[in-house]
Design a protein around this motif. Structure first.
Motif, mmCIF file in Angstrom:
data_model
loop_
_atom_site.group_PDB
_atom_site.id
_atom_site.type_symbol
_atom_site.label_atom_id
_atom_site.label_comp_id
_atom_site.label_asym_id
_atom_site.label_seq_id
_atom_site.Cartn_x
_atom_site.Cartn_y
_atom_site.Cartn_z
ATOM 1 N N ARG A 33 0.894 -1.283 0.014
ATOM 2 C CA ARG A 33 -0.019 -0.011 -0.088
ATOM 3 C C ARG A 33 0.785 1.416 0.019
ATOM 4 O O ARG A 33 0.744 2.246 -0.768
ATOM 5 C CB ARG A 33 -0.751 -0.070 1.215
ATOM 6 N N GLN A 52 2.924 7.664 2.695
ATOM 7 C CA GLN A 52 1.542 7.159 3.267
ATOM 8 C C GLN A 52 1.850 6.779 4.612
ATOM 9 O O GLN A 52 2.878 6.127 5.100
ATOM 10 C CB GLN A 52 1.308 5.963 2.177
ATOM 11 N N LYS A 55 -1.076 2.866 7.325
ATOM 12 C CA LYS A 55 -1.753 1.714 6.574
ATOM 13 C C LYS A 55 -1.410 0.423 7.232
ATOM 14 O O LYS A 55 -1.766 -0.516 6.603
ATOM 15 C CB LYS A 55 -1.167 1.884 5.345
ATOM 16 N N VAL A 58 -4.496 -1.837 6.946
ATOM 17 C CA VAL A 58 -5.144 -1.979 5.586
ATOM 18 C C VAL A 58 -4.935 -3.340 4.871
ATOM 19 O O VAL A 58 -3.953 -3.913 5.023
ATOM 20 C CB VAL A 58 -4.457 -0.776 4.588
ATOM 21 N N SER A 76 -8.489 -1.819 1.478
ATOM 22 C CA SER A 76 -9.703 -1.459 2.576
ATOM 23 C C SER A 76 -9.845 0.002 2.844
ATOM 24 O O SER A 76 -10.818 0.392 3.122
ATOM 25 C CB SER A 76 -9.612 -2.332 3.511
ATOM 26 N N ASP A 77 -8.809 0.890 2.251
ATOM 27 C CA ASP A 77 -8.871 2.059 2.646
ATOM 28 C C ASP A 77 -9.592 2.830 1.342
ATOM 29 O O ASP A 77 -9.671 4.084 1.215
ATOM 30 C CB ASP A 77 -7.814 2.774 3.044
ATOM 31 N N HIS A 79 -8.027 2.641 -1.908
ATOM 32 C CA HIS A 79 -7.252 3.070 -2.733
ATOM 33 C C HIS A 79 -7.125 1.729 -3.617
ATOM 34 O O HIS A 79 -7.021 0.687 -3.479
ATOM 35 C CB HIS A 79 -5.877 3.084 -2.128
ATOM 36 N N PRO A 117 -2.481 9.186 11.043
ATOM 37 C CA PRO A 117 -3.520 9.333 10.151
ATOM 38 C C PRO A 117 -3.071 9.913 8.846
ATOM 39 O O PRO A 117 -2.549 10.855 9.136
ATOM 40 C CB PRO A 117 -4.891 9.776 10.688
#
Length: 132
Positions: A33, A52, A55, A58, A76-77, A79, A117
């Motif tokens: 990710r 990023q 994550k 994720v 799952s986020d 993207h 975050p």
């Protein structure tokens, strides 16, 4: 270089790639990710990358092949704009320790925490909204 088998392990959060030469690699979802080859992550040139964070949890909710040259995971986020070519995946497999080290160094240099975050920036909206 195309893996003979690709398995998404939701529990351990790794993508397993098995190659015909007997090599098997496990790439963490988080690594995949944060190094997504999408413009959203890489930007449109050197120094344009968006670092990023947050994550760790994720997961890959779905994985689809793109032609015969790439995989497109949906995370799952939300993207889903990264196309991971077979070459890129193999590169990640063989260099993941170094890539992870560089990621952590970039975070440290930016004064960011891996679990912070993501800051929402104005220009990331509109790419991935599924409500058109």
């Amino acid at each position: 270089m195309i893996p003979s088998n690709v398995v998404v392990h939701q529990q351990s959060k790794v993508l397993e790639l098995a190659y015909e030469d007997g090599q098997t690699y496990r790439l963490p979802f988080e690594l995949l990710r944060v190094v997504s080859p999408s413009a959203e992550v890489q930007g449109h040139g050197p120094g344009q990358e968006t670092l990023q964070t947050g994550k760790r949890d994720v997961v890959i909710s779905s994985l689809e092949p793109v032609g015969h040259y790439a995989l497109k995971p949906t995370f799952s986020d939300g993207h889903d704009s990264g196309l991971y070519s077979w070459e890129y995946l193999r590169f990640l497999c063989e260099n993941q320790d170094q890539i992870w080290k560089e990621y952590l160094e970039k975070l440290a240099a930016a004064g960011l925490d891996r679990d912070a975050p993501m800051a929402t920036t104005g220009h990331s909206h509109g790419h991935s909204c599924g409500s058109h």
